[in-house]
Design an enzyme around this catalytic site. Structure first.
Site, PDB file in Angstrom:
ATOM      1  N   ARG A   1      19.268  15.340  27.706  1.00 45.32           N
ATOM      2  CA  ARG A   1      20.682  15.666  27.929  1.00 45.32           C
ATOM      3  C   ARG A   1      21.302  16.511  26.821  1.00 45.32           C
ATOM      4  O   ARG A   1      21.912  17.552  27.078  1.00 45.32           O
ATOM      5  CB  ARG A   1      21.498  14.368  28.101  1.00 45.32           C
TER       6      ARG A   1
ATOM      7  N   CYS B   1      22.387  12.329  22.269  1.00 44.60           N
ATOM      8  CA  CYS B   1      21.865  11.421  23.302  1.00 44.60           C
ATOM      9  C   CYS B   1      20.824  10.519  22.642  1.00 44.60           C
ATOM     10  O   CYS B   1      20.811  10.386  21.412  1.00 44.60           O
ATOM     11  CB  CYS B   1      21.308  12.192  24.502  1.00 44.60           C
TER      12      CYS B   1
ATOM     13  N   ASP C   1      20.864   8.952  32.482  1.00 41.00           N
ATOM     14  CA  ASP C   1      19.702   9.451  31.751  1.00 41.00           C
ATOM     15  C   ASP C   1      18.650   9.958  32.735  1.00 41.00           C
ATOM     16  O   ASP C   1      18.096   9.164  33.508  1.00 41.00           O
ATOM     17  CB  ASP C   1      19.131   8.308  30.905  1.00 41.00           C
TER      18      ASP C   1
HETATM   19  P1  4NP Z   1      17.710  11.826  26.437  1.00 38.20           P
HETATM   20  O1  4NP Z   1      16.645  11.109  27.404  1.00 38.20           O
HETATM   21  O2  4NP Z   1      18.352  10.735  25.634  1.00 38.20           O
HETATM   22  O3  4NP Z   1      18.649  12.490  27.380  1.00 38.20           O
HETATM   23  O4  4NP Z   1      16.901  12.794  25.595  1.00 38.20           O
HETATM   24  C1  4NP Z   1      15.649  10.239  26.945  1.00 38.20           C
HETATM   25  C2  4NP Z   1      14.471  10.736  26.454  1.00 38.20           C
HETATM   26  C3  4NP Z   1      13.471   9.868  26.058  1.00 38.20           C
HETATM   27  C4  4NP Z   1      13.661   8.503  26.144  1.00 38.20           C
HETATM   28  C5  4NP Z   1      14.848   7.984  26.629  1.00 38.20           C
HETATM   29  C6  4NP Z   1      15.847   8.857  27.032  1.00 38.20           C
HETATM   30  N1  4NP Z   1      12.629   7.615  25.723  1.00 38.20           N
HETATM   31  O5  4NP Z   1      12.785   6.393  25.929  1.00 38.20           O
HETATM   32  O6  4NP Z   1      11.608   8.067  25.195  1.00 38.20           O
END
Ligand code: 4NP
Length: 152
Positions: free
Chosen positions: A13, A7, A123
């Site tokens: 995720r 991800c 997300d």
């Molecule tokens: P992930 O979610 O890709 O599911 O881990 C996110 C976690 C952090 C960020 C974006 C998506 N961020 O912009 O810091």
């Protein structure tokens, strides 16, 4: 099988996907290597988001020992199958791979449940706890399909 779940941050995720598929594979006695990574560097070294951990614990799964790491192009060499949690992640993975045939082993995770539809797992980073429960449900259904497809 060596499977990588990917991800953006590797804190919401893909840690769920890593934990769920590890548990399902172990239940079936499958000797699989399952890991996760993120295409962005923001959270490298951090444990999974507290709400990912909370939802996982509610399902009897402990994610607390996982640590975020960044996805690299060498991951395409090491893993047999790589799953992107969302379309933006898939596109970023292809850019990192620079067109060396990596598309053949990479797919969107939800294509295991809805073949060819290219659906993304929303997300949960931008919302409340509900998004983490939804992510759990979608990821679980895909992991069940992966076990059915490759687990024999
Ligand atoms: P992930 O979610 O890709 O599911 O881990 C996110 C976690 C952090 C960020 C974006 C998506 N961020 O912009 O810091």
């Amino acid at each position: 099988m060596k499977i990588l779940m990917v991800c953006l941050g590797n804190i919401c995720r893909s840690p769920l996907a890593e934990g769920i598929l590890q548990k399902e594979a172990a239940k079936e006695g499958l000797d699989w290597q399952i890991d996760s990574a993120g295409t962005e560097p923001f959270h490298v070294g951090e444990p999974p988001h507290l709400l990912s951990q909370k939802v996982a614990v509610e399902h009897g799964l402990d994610l607390s020992t996982q640590r975020a790491r960044r996805f690299t192009k060498e991951d395409f060499d090491h893993f047999d199958k790589l799953y992107a949690m969302a379309e933006d992640v898939y596109e970023e993975m292809m850019l990192i791979g620079k067109g060396n045939g990596e598309a053949s082993k990479t797919d969107l995770l939800l294509n295991e449940v809805y073949p060819g539809e290219n659906r993304s797992i929303p997300d949960p980073w931008y919302g409340g706890e509900d998004g983490f429960h939804k992510a759990w449900a979608l990821i679980s259904s895909a992991c069940t399909q992966i076990i059915k497809k490759y687990g024999r």
